[in-house]
Design an enzyme around this catalytic site. Structure first.
Site, mmCIF file in Angstrom:
data_model
loop_
_atom_site.group_PDB
_atom_site.id
_atom_site.type_symbol
_atom_site.label_atom_id
_atom_site.label_comp_id
_atom_site.label_asym_id
_atom_site.label_seq_id
_atom_site.Cartn_x
_atom_site.Cartn_y
_atom_site.Cartn_z
ATOM 1 N N ASP A 8 -94.464 99.714 101.713
ATOM 2 C CA ASP A 8 -95.538 100.711 101.277
ATOM 3 C C ASP A 8 -96.868 100.261 101.900
ATOM 4 O O ASP A 8 -97.851 100.572 100.929
ATOM 5 C CB ASP A 8 -95.562 101.048 100.017
ATOM 6 C CG ASP A 8 -93.986 101.645 99.624
ATOM 7 O OD1 ASP A 8 -93.069 101.809 100.369
ATOM 8 O OD2 ASP A 8 -93.955 102.029 98.245
ATOM 9 N N LYS A 106 -88.829 106.926 101.030
ATOM 10 C CA LYS A 106 -88.198 107.066 99.650
ATOM 11 C C LYS A 106 -89.148 108.035 98.959
ATOM 12 O O LYS A 106 -90.389 108.090 99.121
ATOM 13 C CB LYS A 106 -88.229 105.699 99.170
ATOM 14 C CG LYS A 106 -89.451 104.880 99.231
ATOM 15 C CD LYS A 106 -89.116 103.450 98.745
ATOM 16 C CE LYS A 106 -90.545 102.537 98.601
ATOM 17 N NZ LYS A 106 -91.312 103.302 97.522
ATOM 18 N N CYS A 151 -93.294 98.580 93.638
ATOM 19 C CA CYS A 151 -92.517 98.727 94.509
ATOM 20 C C CYS A 151 -91.906 97.507 95.333
ATOM 21 O O CYS A 151 -90.764 97.297 95.387
ATOM 22 C CB CYS A 151 -92.891 99.718 95.775
ATOM 23 S SG CYS A 151 -92.964 101.406 95.014
HETATM 24 C C1 VGL Z 1 -95.719 102.603 94.038
HETATM 25 C C2 VGL Z 1 -96.291 103.730 92.177
HETATM 26 C C3 VGL Z 1 -95.838 105.006 92.749
HETATM 27 C C4 VGL Z 1 -95.708 101.376 94.861
HETATM 28 C C5 VGL Z 1 -95.449 103.874 94.679
HETATM 29 O O1 VGL Z 1 -95.446 101.247 96.228
HETATM 30 O O2 VGL Z 1 -95.721 100.398 94.339
HETATM 31 N N1 VGL Z 1 -96.168 102.448 92.979
HETATM 32 N N2 VGL Z 1 -95.350 105.045 93.844
#
Ligand code: VGL
Ligand code: ZN
Length: 203
Positions: A8, A106, A151
């Site tokens: 991410d 995702k 994540c």
């Molecule tokens: C994430 C909160 C919501 C992350 C993704 O990538 O850590 N955190 N969506």
């Protein structure tokens, strides 16, 4: 076979983004230093529809960081982030993605959140990442990315549970909840057998 997982690394998680991680941009030079040292590099991308159930904006009288029950699972609510096709959802352009063989998206289902690159938070659906890594004979993964306490944590937890030797790159991840969030996550992951190494220790 060893793989590098880039979790991410998207604009919404970088400083100035919708769900910013302070110092999150510092993971980019660390990732760029590592990508050419691994035979296999894969990435994950948080990729939500506008009506995603993790967004506070989709629930009456709720604000980010409120906790609700979302179809039976405890869910922390977030600001709208990583909305499909928006700039915030793009993988940072400064990240060298040339060696990235595959990107696993995702969080597409509105009813359930997906922190881990492997499974949704209810462990009902699989993203295909495990089968992909197993098909490449991967038995060891290094993880870099955001956010350490969500994540990255859940990806590392699933990786170790799935039988991979799992190493989080200590200087390649930052937590939404700051140093305290990082330290708590590190402790919990180490208790599960996840290792932490500084990027300088990787050859
Ligand atoms: C994430 C909160 C919501 C992350 C993704 O990538 O850590 N955190 N969506
Ligand atoms: Zn998300």
């Amino acid at each position: 076979m060893t793989a590098l997982l880039l979790v991410d690394i998207q604009y919404d998680f970088l400083p100035g983004g919708a769900l910013e991680v302070k110092q999150g941009d510092k993971v980019i030079p660390v990732a760029n230093k590592l990508v050419n040292k691994f035979e296999l590099v894969v990435a994950t991308q948080d990729w939500h529809p506008e009506n995603h159930g993790s967004f506070a904006s989709n629930h009456a009288n709720k604000k980010p960081l409120d906790v609700i029950d979302l179809y039976g699972l405890e869910q922390i609510l977030w600001p709208d982030h990583c909305v499909q096709e928006t700039n915030g959802a793009q993988i940072a352009k400064d990240l060298n993605t040339k060696p990235v063989e595959a990107i696993f998206r995702k969080g597409m289902e509105p009813e359930i959140d997906t922190y881990s690159g492997f499974f949704d938070n209810g462990h009902k659906k699989d993203t295909g990442l495990d089968a992909y890594l197993k098909s490449k004979k991967v038995d060891k993964v290094f993880i870099v990315g955001l956010a350490a306490d969500f994540c990255v944590k859940e990806t590392a937890t699933d990786a170790i549970d799935l039988g991979y030797q799992t190493i989080v790159v200590q200087d390649g991840t930052y937590a939404v909840q700051g140093q305290e969030g990082f330290d708590k996550t590190k402790k919990e992951l180490r208790e599960k057998g996840v290792e932490f190494k500084h990027s300088d220790e990787l050859t």
